[in-house]
Design a protein around this motif. Structure first.
Motif, mmCIF file in Angstrom:
data_model
loop_
_atom_site.group_PDB
_atom_site.id
_atom_site.type_symbol
_atom_site.label_atom_id
_atom_site.label_comp_id
_atom_site.label_asym_id
_atom_site.label_seq_id
_atom_site.Cartn_x
_atom_site.Cartn_y
_atom_site.Cartn_z
ATOM 1 N N ARG A 311 0.848 -1.192 0.000
ATOM 2 C CA ARG A 311 0.000 0.000 0.000
ATOM 3 C C ARG A 311 0.878 1.234 0.000
ATOM 4 O O ARG A 311 1.810 1.353 0.801
ATOM 5 N N ILE A 312 0.560 2.152 -0.912
ATOM 6 C CA ILE A 312 1.246 3.444 -0.999
ATOM 7 C C ILE A 312 0.216 4.529 -0.709
ATOM 8 O O ILE A 312 -0.832 4.576 -1.357
ATOM 9 N N GLN A 313 0.510 5.366 0.275
ATOM 10 C CA GLN A 313 -0.407 6.433 0.652
ATOM 11 C C GLN A 313 0.292 7.783 0.578
ATOM 12 O O GLN A 313 1.443 7.914 1.004
ATOM 13 N N THR A 314 -0.414 8.752 0.022
ATOM 14 C CA THR A 314 0.051 10.134 0.040
ATOM 15 C C THR A 314 -1.129 11.006 0.456
ATOM 16 O O THR A 314 -2.225 10.508 0.716
ATOM 17 N N ASP A 315 -0.906 12.310 0.525
ATOM 18 C CA ASP A 315 -2.009 13.219 0.860
ATOM 19 C C ASP A 315 -3.047 13.273 -0.254
ATOM 20 O O ASP A 315 -4.197 13.655 -0.017
ATOM 21 N N GLU A 316 -2.642 12.904 -1.490
ATOM 22 C CA GLU A 316 -3.549 13.011 -2.635
ATOM 23 C C GLU A 316 -4.188 11.687 -3.050
ATOM 24 O O GLU A 316 -5.305 11.668 -3.543
ATOM 25 N N TYR A 317 -3.487 10.569 -2.869
ATOM 26 C CA TYR A 317 -4.011 9.302 -3.382
ATOM 27 C C TYR A 317 -3.458 8.125 -2.586
ATOM 28 O O TYR A 317 -2.556 8.275 -1.754
ATOM 29 N N SER A 318 -4.031 6.939 -2.843
ATOM 30 C CA SER A 318 -3.510 5.703 -2.255
ATOM 31 C C SER A 318 -3.565 4.610 -3.308
ATOM 32 O O SER A 318 -4.470 4.585 -4.147
ATOM 33 N N ILE A 319 -2.591 3.708 -3.277
ATOM 34 C CA ILE A 319 -2.540 2.551 -4.170
ATOM 35 C C ILE A 319 -2.376 1.308 -3.305
ATOM 36 O O ILE A 319 -1.476 1.256 -2.467
#
Length: 435
Positions: A311-319
């Motif tokens: 899981r990749i999380q940022t303030d704009e999106y997640s994968i």
């Protein structure tokens, strides 16, 4: 970000040699206990006392070697290990008197139990001093960093690595320097340059030779290591990693790891581990191995890998990656890749599967299946039995998803204007097959 189509998986559960030796001694103790229990049929009565001595020595050996598994070696931890050794010895001596143990040895059961009680009290009193050390802290030690390989996830760059400890146990590293993370996913290779300080929650060693630390950097990072600051909205966080506490909640998958406790829940079952006790219900699959988290302390970027999930999380999106399935989320925009591919943004959605497709915009719905196309628009439903129209819907839906997926992956988000125009163009072409 850059991408390359490729997928591979490797996960290895690692444990220190001291704890592995403790597990081997524990197994050897069990074997020796069984041999002692059946000493008669095995004709080992002559070695009765020697076997008892060996069992007691092994009980203390594996307990002492297991000390510090959760919080690192502390004085109270060693005292508690001795207390456990005396407790198991007292139990063995007490029941051994009915199983052929000599009276001379079994008479020490009360003494061993008394030692266990006194040492437990001493351990509790000493633990008050160790409590002060049970917090997350970056040590004033620096090591050269030149990259790390975690299988599907790699760290590249150079700089300094500072160990993070919870109590006396190392639970991660803080990196200062030029760092880039790369992750292999079904979408391809995702890479991102990270701004220091970067924290890596892993028990693996990623450090090189010792070097000169920066006291100012250590002080700043220690101020940023507050869990309340790292996870301000803990109730909504689906991934929490502080080294000694690990929580991962995904679709059909939950994993929690705390000191002494580990819980894994999947659609096929669940497993709970409390110390050496394992409880299974159903078949949840193999344990996920060590949970790895790489996080920018100043920004919202966080990458977490547990088993074959990423899981990749940022303030704009997640994968989120689960094997060959991928879910991308950004606000109300969702892209799913797997057996079927779906894209949703507001009131527009497109789904493409094997031999089928469905497109929806506002009050219009287009579906293609089994060589037919059904269109519902303006409260009326039309059916088009045309292979040409059927192929048109499949091709256009696939084209729309691929076009928008590329925009999403590049971090540009869904182009809602273009998406709406493409769907309306498809609807206009299909109207030519009606009437």
């Amino acid at each position: 970000m850059s991408f390359r189509w490729e997928w591979k998986y490797r996960a290895v559960r690692k444990e220190g040699p001291r704890f592995k030796l403790a597990e081997y001694l524990k197994a050897l103790t069990a074997i020796l206990l069984i041999a002692w229990l059946f000493k008669g049929p095995l004709r080992l009565e002559a070695y009765n006392d020697y076997m008892v001595y060996a069992i007691i020595a092994l009980l203390f050996a594996f307990e002492l070697l297991s000390a510090g598994r959760w919080f690192g070696v502390t004085v109270s931890g060693v005292v508690f290990a001795l207390a456990k050794g005396f407790f198991w010895t007292s139990v063995f001596l007490f029941f051994g008197q009915w199983l052929g143990m000599s009276d001379r040895l079994s008479s020490y059961d009360g003494t061993a139990f008394a030692y266990a009680v006194v040492l437990s009290i001493a351990g509790l009193l000493l633990s008050k001093f160790d409590e002060k050390r049970l917090d997350l802290k970056v040590k004033k030690e620096a090591y050269e960093f030149s990259g790390a390989d975690f299988g599907d996830v790699k760290l590249k760059g150079s700089g300094k690595a500072y160990p993070v400890k919870f109590g006396r146990k190392r639970s991660g590293w803080v990196l200062d320097g030029e760092v880039e993370v790369e992750a292999e996913t079904p979408l391809g290779r995702i890479s991102k340059k990270l701004l220091p300080p970067v924290i890596v929650w892993t028990e693996e060693s990623i450090a090189g030779k010792k070097t000169t630390p920066d006291p100012g950097f250590v002080a700043r990072v220690n101020e940023m290591m507050n869990p309340d600051r790292l996870y301000r909205d803990r109730n909504k966080a689906s991934v929490v990693d502080l080294g000694f506490i690990k929580v991962y909640e995904g679709e059909g998958f939950e994993y929690v790891k705390l000191p002494f406790v580990e819980v894994l829940e999947t659609p096929t079952g669940e497993e709970v581990r409390v110390g050496p006790i394992h409880i299974h219900e159903g078949n949840p699959g193999m344990p996920p191995g060590e949970m790895l988290t790489i996080r920018e302390l100043r920004n919202g970027f966080q990458l977490t890998k547990v088993g074959d999930r990423l899981r990749i999380q940022t303030d704009e999106y997640s994968i989120e990656v689960d094997g060959e399935r991928v879910t991308y989320r950004s606000g109300n925009e969702v892209l799913r890749l797997g057996e079927a591919v779906s894209l949703r943004s507001g009131d527009v959605s497109v789904t493409v599967g094997r031999g089928r497709a469905k497109v929806k915009i506002e009050d219009a719905v287009i579906s293609a299946r089994d060589g037919k196309v059904r269109i519902r628009v303006g409260g009326r439903t039309y059916t088009v039995e045309s292979r040409e129209a059927y192929r048109l819907v499949l091709d256009k839906a696939k084209e729309i998803v691929e076009e928008q997926s590329a925009e999403l992956i590049e971090g540009l988000g869904i182009d809602k204007t273009l998406l709406s125009r493409r769907v309306k163009e498809l609807l206009d072409e299909l109207m030519g097959y009606i009437g």
